[in-house]
Design a protein around this motif. Structure first.
Motif, short mmCIF file in Angstrom:
data_model
loop_
_atom_site.label_atom_id
_atom_site.label_comp_id
_atom_site.label_asym_id
_atom_site.label_seq_id
_atom_site.Cartn_x
_atom_site.Cartn_y
_atom_site.Cartn_z
N LEU A 43 -22.64 -56.06 -37.42
CA LEU A 43 -21.96 -57.36 -37.35
C LEU A 43 -21.48 -57.62 -35.93
CD1 LEU A 43 -20.73 -59.90 -38.58
CD2 LEU A 43 -18.72 -58.55 -39.21
N TYR A 44 -20.89 -56.60 -35.30
CA TYR A 44 -20.41 -56.79 -33.92
C TYR A 44 -21.56 -57.14 -32.98
CZ TYR A 44 -15.55 -55.43 -34.61
OH TYR A 44 -14.24 -55.40 -34.98
N GLU A 45 -22.72 -56.54 -33.21
CA GLU A 45 -23.90 -56.86 -32.39
C GLU A 45 -24.26 -58.33 -32.55
OE1 GLU A 45 -27.12 -54.32 -33.31
OE2 GLU A 45 -26.12 -52.47 -32.68
N TYR A 88 -24.67 -64.00 -31.01
CA TYR A 88 -24.51 -65.42 -31.36
C TYR A 88 -23.28 -66.05 -30.72
CZ TYR A 88 -28.07 -64.53 -34.91
OH TYR A 88 -29.23 -64.21 -35.56
N ASP A 89 -22.65 -65.29 -29.80
CA ASP A 89 -21.49 -65.81 -29.05
C ASP A 89 -20.41 -66.32 -30.01
OD1 ASP A 89 -20.05 -66.38 -26.77
OD2 ASP A 89 -20.82 -68.43 -26.62
N ALA A 129 -34.87 -64.29 -41.68
CA ALA A 129 -35.89 -65.23 -42.13
C ALA A 129 -35.33 -66.66 -42.20
CB ALA A 129 -36.43 -64.81 -43.50
N LEU A 130 -34.02 -66.77 -42.25
CA LEU A 130 -33.38 -68.09 -42.32
C LEU A 130 -33.42 -68.81 -40.96
CD1 LEU A 130 -30.20 -67.10 -44.35
CD2 LEU A 130 -32.20 -68.30 -45.23
N GLY A 131 -33.59 -68.04 -39.89
CA GLY A 131 -33.56 -68.63 -38.56
C GLY A 131 -32.20 -68.49 -37.92
N TYR A 132 -32.16 -68.74 -36.61
CA TYR A 132 -30.96 -68.51 -35.80
C TYR A 132 -29.75 -69.27 -36.34
CZ TYR A 132 -27.90 -68.60 -31.70
OH TYR A 132 -26.82 -68.49 -30.86
N GLU A 133 -29.89 -70.59 -36.54
CA GLU A 133 -28.74 -71.42 -36.92
C GLU A 133 -28.19 -71.04 -38.29
OE1 GLU A 133 -26.86 -73.49 -35.31
OE2 GLU A 133 -28.01 -73.12 -33.48
N GLN A 134 -29.10 -70.82 -39.26
CA GLN A 134 -28.64 -70.49 -40.61
C GLN A 134 -27.97 -69.12 -40.64
OE1 GLN A 134 -28.45 -72.19 -43.54
NE2 GLN A 134 -28.98 -73.95 -42.28
N PHE A 135 -28.54 -68.16 -39.91
CA PHE A 135 -27.95 -66.82 -39.85
C PHE A 135 -26.54 -66.93 -39.26
CE2 PHE A 135 -29.25 -62.13 -38.85
CZ PHE A 135 -28.05 -61.70 -39.39
N ARG A 136 -26.40 -67.72 -38.21
CA ARG A 136 -25.10 -67.90 -37.56
C ARG A 136 -24.10 -68.54 -38.54
NH1 ARG A 136 -21.99 -71.09 -34.11
NH2 ARG A 136 -21.19 -69.97 -32.27
N LYS A 137 -24.58 -69.51 -39.31
CA LYS A 137 -23.70 -70.18 -40.28
C LYS A 137 -23.22 -69.20 -41.35
CE LYS A 137 -25.45 -74.92 -39.88
NZ LYS A 137 -26.18 -76.01 -40.58
N ILE A 147 -22.80 -65.97 -40.99
CA ILE A 147 -21.81 -65.09 -40.39
C ILE A 147 -20.45 -65.80 -40.32
CG2 ILE A 147 -21.12 -63.89 -38.26
CD1 ILE A 147 -24.09 -63.31 -37.80
N LEU A 148 -20.48 -67.06 -39.88
CA LEU A 148 -19.23 -67.82 -39.78
C LEU A 148 -18.59 -68.00 -41.15
CD1 LEU A 148 -20.33 -70.54 -37.18
CD2 LEU A 148 -18.64 -68.72 -36.83
N LYS A 149 -19.42 -68.24 -42.16
CA LYS A 149 -18.89 -68.41 -43.51
C LYS A 149 -18.26 -67.11 -44.01
CE LYS A 149 -20.06 -70.00 -48.15
NZ LYS A 149 -21.12 -70.52 -49.06
N ALA A 150 -18.93 -66.00 -43.74
CA ALA A 150 -18.39 -64.70 -44.16
C ALA A 150 -17.06 -64.42 -43.49
CB ALA A 150 -19.39 -63.59 -43.86
#
Length: 430
Positions: A420-422, A427-428, A385-393, A395-398
């Protein structure tokens, strides 16, 4: 024997013991009071504590900011052991104390002590609920006696914290506190783990190894999940406790040990004894004094403070430079859950919520599963629900918090490792 435990924000806790020589005690910040506090939010003569037939009667003395009990201002109120009242920035807990304990602390008519090393160490048990105050009262009473203690309670409710509190104020406080998860030791390693081994005792024993009993010498051995021990291991443990000695694997002589045993389990040992799964004689050896730790759902008034403490701990572990706060709506969501996994489950959920949030944890960041606090479907809905960019952020933060560890990152996000691997591939993210 009556006692008061006083907690003031940003100050060391204070512990007062009253010997009953007086029928009432004045509390405030005036120099002529019986119980002097430095809290500038209380009056010089703030409240009077009267002791009548085993009860505490607290009378407000027309104080400037009032005296509160259960969140309401009072003029006079009767309290029982383990109840509390507040004045200014201070909360006062009242206890009925074992006279023998007060004698050991060497106090007079009224004295302030820090329950060596400090009462703050006992109060790693964060609570203002009657059920946990009872536990704290039991900790204070049993700590002075060098007897075995058995702690019961659901998984994740804080049994180890209680065991540590007992050790912290016991006569053995300066000696080691050694914890062992009995359920995590394989059957073929029991002897070596508990009692140690000598060099050459078996293949791979290339040097002497000190066992847990020797490691805890003079101190406390905490046997967590004692109900998971096999019948053979129970027999060996009973022999060591009865003889107060152990023999390392491959040794020819016994070694005397001087330790205190504290055990814990989420299982009902009495039922396991009836079912023939646990030795009755060992049960009675361990069960000299029992403390039952209540589940989180029975101490919901403690949740805001527990959440605050856990968030501080988590953010310290994560090396977070900014402080993440939590909204009242999120606290309400937490209070409305039964938390079958107790504090451990709550901590897991908060770890994920801190990663999901920006600066404030909102209700939507709290993803709870009835089984284990990790509902992956709900978590994905929240993340996507956060959208592509926020979801990616997120994951990177985690990944950053977990130092690149994929399993830990997945746990923080509340999703499986495979999921997570998926997402990493989608998200490259390398």
């Amino acid at each position: 024997m009556q006692a008061l435990l006083i907690r003031t924000k940003k100050e060391q806790d204070k512990f007062f013991i009253l010997d009953g020589a007086k029928s009432s005690y004045m509390i405030g910040r005036g120099n002529d009071v019986d119980i002097l506090l430095s809290d500038n939010q209380i009056s010089r003569h703030h409240a009077e504590i009267k002791i009548k037939e085993g009860q505490w009667v607290v009378v407000d003395k027309n104080s400037r900011n009032g005296t509160l009990a259960n969140g309401k201002k009072i003029d006079e109120i009767s309290l029982n052991s383990c109840d509390a009242f507040s004045l200014g920035n201070s909360t006062v807990y009242v206890f009925e104390m074992d006279p023998q304990l007060s004698e050991e602390l060497n106090v007079g008519v009224i004295a302030e002590t820090t329950l060596a090393p400090t009462s703050q160490e006992v109060l790693k048990i964060t609570s203002s609920s009657p059920s946990m105050m009872k536990v704290m009262d039991q900790v204070l009473k049993v700590s002075r006696f060098d007897i075995t203690v058995h702690i019961t309670g659901e998984t994740g409710c804080g049994k180890e914290v209680v065991a540590q509190a007992i050790a912290n104020i016991s006569p053995r406080r300066d000696a080691p506190f050694v914890r062992v998860n009995c359920g995590a030791i394989s059957e073929d390693l029991i002897d070596s783990e508990f009692f140690g081994h000598v060099k050459g005792a078996f293949t791979g024993a290339d040097k002497d190894r000190m066992g847990l009993f020797v490691e805890a010498e003079g101190g406390t051995l905490f046997l967590d999940e004692i109900g998971e021990l096999s019948a053979s291991a129970q027999t060996k443990l009973l022999r060591a406790i009865e003889n107060k000695s152990i023999r390392p694997v491959g040794a020819t002589e016994n070694i005397s040990v001087n330790i205190r045993i504290i055990s814990a389990t989420h299982l009902n040992l009495e039922e396991r004894v009836k079912e023939g799964l646990f030795r009755e004689d060992l049960f009675y050896r361990l069960n000299v004094f029992t403390i039952d730790v209540p589940p989180l759902r029975k101490r919901k008034r403690d949740i805001p403070q527990i959440v605050e403490d856990l968030m501080a701990e988590i953010q310290t572990d994560m090396n977070e430079s900014k402080t993440v706060r939590i909204s009242e709506e999120a606290i309400t969501v937490i209070k409305n859950n039964d938390w079958p996994g107790n504090i451990r489950q709550l901590k897991n959920v908060l770890e994920s919520a801190i990663v999901l949030s920006n600066d404030v944890i909102e209700a939507s960041d709290i993803c709870i599963s009835e089984s284990d606090g990790k509902n992956e479907q709900d978590t994905f809905q929240t993340l996507e629900a956060l959208g592509y960019e926020q979801f990616r952020k997120h994951i990177l933060k985690a990944l950053d918090v977990a130092n690149g560890n994929k399993s830990k990152s997945a746990k923080i996000l509340g999703i499986s490792r495979a999921s997570l691997y998926e997402k990493l591939k989608l998200y490259d993210i390398d």
